[in-house]
Design a protein around this motif. Structure first.
Motif, mmCIF file in Angstrom:
data_model
loop_
_atom_site.group_PDB
_atom_site.id
_atom_site.type_symbol
_atom_site.label_atom_id
_atom_site.label_comp_id
_atom_site.label_asym_id
_atom_site.label_seq_id
_atom_site.Cartn_x
_atom_site.Cartn_y
_atom_site.Cartn_z
ATOM 1 N N GLY A 160 -21.493 10.367 -33.403
ATOM 2 C CA GLY A 160 -20.273 10.300 -34.185
ATOM 3 C C GLY A 160 -19.175 9.335 -33.335
ATOM 4 O O GLY A 160 -18.953 9.939 -32.174
ATOM 5 N N VAL A 161 -18.346 8.573 -34.016
ATOM 6 C CA VAL A 161 -17.160 7.974 -33.294
ATOM 7 C C VAL A 161 -15.808 7.990 -34.314
ATOM 8 O O VAL A 161 -14.964 8.450 -33.612
ATOM 9 N N GLY A 162 -16.234 8.081 -35.355
ATOM 10 C CA GLY A 162 -15.003 8.276 -36.428
ATOM 11 C C GLY A 162 -15.604 8.545 -37.617
ATOM 12 O O GLY A 162 -16.616 8.862 -37.990
ATOM 13 N N THR A 163 -14.522 8.605 -38.765
ATOM 14 C CA THR A 163 -14.857 8.765 -39.887
ATOM 15 C C THR A 163 -14.614 7.512 -40.792
ATOM 16 O O THR A 163 -13.465 6.670 -40.599
ATOM 17 N N GLY A 164 -15.011 7.263 -42.039
ATOM 18 C CA GLY A 164 -14.722 6.058 -42.863
ATOM 19 C C GLY A 164 -14.807 6.723 -44.343
ATOM 20 O O GLY A 164 -15.441 7.958 -44.502
ATOM 21 N N PHE A 165 -14.465 5.948 -45.293
ATOM 22 C CA PHE A 165 -14.748 6.140 -46.849
ATOM 23 C C PHE A 165 -14.976 5.087 -47.509
ATOM 24 O O PHE A 165 -14.382 3.834 -47.135
ATOM 25 N N LEU A 166 -15.591 5.030 -48.734
ATOM 26 C CA LEU A 166 -16.192 4.021 -49.511
ATOM 27 C C LEU A 166 -14.868 3.400 -50.491
ATOM 28 O O LEU A 166 -14.332 4.434 -50.976
ATOM 29 N N VAL A 167 -14.495 2.179 -50.459
ATOM 30 C CA VAL A 167 -13.674 1.744 -51.222
ATOM 31 C C VAL A 167 -13.953 0.809 -52.337
ATOM 32 O O VAL A 167 -13.108 0.377 -53.235
ATOM 33 N N SER A 168 -15.556 0.487 -52.211
ATOM 34 C CA SER A 168 -16.038 -0.323 -53.027
ATOM 35 C C SER A 168 -17.389 -0.167 -52.992
ATOM 36 O O SER A 168 -17.942 0.321 -51.906
ATOM 37 N N ASP A 169 -18.360 -0.770 -53.561
ATOM 38 C CA ASP A 169 -19.764 -0.661 -53.579
ATOM 39 C C ASP A 169 -20.110 -1.308 -52.143
ATOM 40 O O ASP A 169 -19.886 -2.655 -51.834
ATOM 41 N N GLY A 170 -20.526 -0.549 -51.201
ATOM 42 C CA GLY A 170 -21.090 -1.055 -49.883
ATOM 43 C C GLY A 170 -19.790 -1.589 -49.135
ATOM 44 O O GLY A 170 -19.958 -2.245 -47.961
ATOM 45 N N ARG A 171 -18.508 -1.049 -49.391
ATOM 46 C CA ARG A 171 -17.433 -1.414 -48.533
ATOM 47 C C ARG A 171 -16.798 -0.121 -47.916
ATOM 48 O O ARG A 171 -16.796 0.896 -48.852
ATOM 49 N N VAL A 172 -16.579 0.240 -46.527
ATOM 50 C CA VAL A 172 -15.978 1.231 -46.070
ATOM 51 C C VAL A 172 -14.908 0.977 -45.255
ATOM 52 O O VAL A 172 -14.620 0.112 -44.488
ATOM 53 N N LEU A 173 -13.824 1.893 -45.393
ATOM 54 C CA LEU A 173 -12.568 1.546 -44.567
ATOM 55 C C LEU A 173 -12.518 2.633 -43.400
ATOM 56 O O LEU A 173 -12.725 3.862 -43.742
ATOM 57 N N THR A 174 -12.209 2.117 -42.543
ATOM 58 C CA THR A 174 -11.887 3.072 -41.376
ATOM 59 C C THR A 174 -10.805 2.360 -40.475
ATOM 60 O O THR A 174 -10.180 1.542 -40.923
ATOM 61 N N ASN A 175 -10.444 3.053 -39.137
ATOM 62 C CA ASN A 175 -9.575 2.452 -38.346
ATOM 63 C C ASN A 175 -10.033 1.441 -37.543
ATOM 64 O O ASN A 175 -11.321 1.190 -36.903
ATOM 65 N N TRP A 176 -9.201 0.332 -37.191
ATOM 66 C CA TRP A 176 -9.546 -0.852 -36.179
ATOM 67 C C TRP A 176 -10.019 0.011 -34.854
ATOM 68 O O TRP A 176 -10.867 -0.756 -34.366
ATOM 69 N N HIS A 177 -8.941 1.128 -34.239
ATOM 70 C CA HIS A 177 -9.441 1.327 -33.186
ATOM 71 C C HIS A 177 -10.916 2.085 -32.944
ATOM 72 O O HIS A 177 -11.387 2.405 -31.739
ATOM 73 N N VAL A 178 -11.298 2.670 -34.013
ATOM 74 C CA VAL A 178 -12.790 3.177 -34.106
ATOM 75 C C VAL A 178 -13.709 2.063 -33.829
ATOM 76 O O VAL A 178 -14.504 2.205 -33.261
ATOM 77 N N VAL A 179 -13.653 0.896 -34.719
ATOM 78 C CA VAL A 179 -14.325 -0.027 -34.368
ATOM 79 C C VAL A 179 -14.310 -0.649 -33.017
ATOM 80 O O VAL A 179 -15.332 -1.213 -32.432
ATOM 81 N N GLU A 180 -13.190 -1.067 -32.472
ATOM 82 C CA GLU A 180 -12.589 -1.552 -31.280
ATOM 83 C C GLU A 180 -13.411 -0.796 -30.101
ATOM 84 O O GLU A 180 -13.903 -1.380 -29.331
#
Length: 362
Positions: A160-180
């Motif tokens: 685990g690095v961070g958390t995210g959540f679905l905002v559409s079908d197959g689309r997850v929102l999370t933080n840029w700094h998690v992805v970075e």
């Protein structure tokens, strides 16, 4: 349900006396009723068997013995004699769902509320509702249950690095700094989202892992925020979000709709669904959470507890409406004062301009 006969009550008491210890009994009573054994039901100085006798007598008066029976049936899975007796005395309790759901961490104004009751018992309402407007608790719990299907842990190589959540079908929102963080480890092609990572009475459920196929849009946080500077002022386009595309559909889970948030004011509650410390899903609640907005509305600050791994979590009001994307906490090592999120309206406006059609409205 009819009350137990004197014989059945005695039978249950004798069986419990050899099946549970005091810690078991205290925990099961709390899970079943939201009340403390020695506060509401029995005297503390009594021996265990007498406590059990008095407890069952009190629960029979309240007609809440089946609640305790259901909890015992779920938790004592290797005690065949007890489970069989409970089934005979309380037919149908084996149909009660064994899922524990998200764990609760309840606060008020940044101070933990001791021993919050689980969501399925009256004690929860007694602990967190007095200062708030009334809600339909059944509807609220159904909405919460749906949301738990839409939260995920962002992972690299199954860690685990961070958390995210679905905002559409197959689309997850999370933080840029998690992805970075994952990008710096050259791991974007190994990034995944794990859904339904929950704890239950039967043990941890590993859930479903879905590979991240692409980063559709991202905006960084302020460099000072990344460096741990508490008062780093962000620019309007430094919103610390990333929109991820998953491989395959998630339509069966539904999603959290991105729509204008209701007004949020000082002292309002904030509820956060998250994977703190990369653990199974947790729910943190503070009924007097909001401190206020900073930097001309670019950041929202609140008391609700988070930990490492919570970055990218959705922040909700008491009605479970999405109001912010959690992204960091006070960098102070001692006596931290706040956690902080990005108001969701800013992210909606940015996504609508930068990747129109990639998120669901409504």
């Amino acid at each position: 349900m009819e009350q137990l006969s004197a014989g059945d009550s005695d039978r249950l008491s004798r069986l419990l006396a050899k099946s549970v210890n005091l810690d078991d009994l205290e925990q099961c009573v709390w899970l079943a009723t939201g009340d403390h054994l020695h506060v509401e039901y029995v005297a503390e100085q009594l021996p265990l068997k007498r406590k059990i006798n008095d407890l069952i007598r009190a629960l029979e008066i309240d007609r809440t013995t089946p609640r305790l029976a259901a909890v015992l049936y779920q938790r004592k899975q290797f005690n065949a004699e007890l489970r069989q007796t409970l089934l005979e005395l309380f037919p149908g309790i084996d149909k009660v769902s064994p899922d524990a759901g998200p764990a609760f961490a309840v606060q008020s104004g940044g101070v933990a509320v001791a021993d919050p009751a689980p969501a399925t018992v009256p004690g929860l309402q007694r602990v967190i509702r007095p200062k708030l407007s009334n809600i339909d608790i059944g509807e609220w719990l159904e909405k919460l249950k749906a949301l738990t299907r839409q939260i995920c842990r962002i992972e690299l190589d199954r860690e685990g690095v961070g958390t995210g959540f679905l905002v559409s079908d197959g689309r997850v929102l999370t933080n840029w700094h998690v992805v970075e963080q994952i990008r710096k480890l050259d791991g974007l092609n190994r990034m995944e989202a794990r859904f339904d990572y929950h704890a239950s009475p039967n043990g941890t459920r590993p859930g479903q892992v879905i590979k991240v196929a692409a980063i559709l849009d991202e905006l960084p946080c302020a460099p000072g925020e990344l460096a741990g500077q508490a008062d780093a002022r962000p620019e309007p386009d430094q919103l610390d979000y990333a929109l991820l595309a998953l491989e395959g559909s998630t339509a069966d889970r539904g999603h959290i709709q991105l729509r204008p948030a209701p007004p949020v004011g000082r002292g309002d509650p904030i509820i956060i669904l998250q994977h703190p410390q990369a653990a199974t899903m947790k729910l943190a609640l503070d009924d007097n959470a909001v401190i206020g907005v900073e930097f001309d509305g670019l950041r929202l600050r609140y008391h609700t507890n988070t930990e490492g791994g919570s970055s990218g979590s959705p922040c909700f009001n008491w009605d479970l409406d999405l109001v912010a994307l959690h992204h960091l906490g006070d960098p102070a090592l001692t006596n931290p004062k706040y956690n902080q999120g990005i108001p969701i309206d800013l992210i909606i406006a940015s996504l609508s301009q930068r990747v129109p059609g990639e998120i669901a409205g409504g």
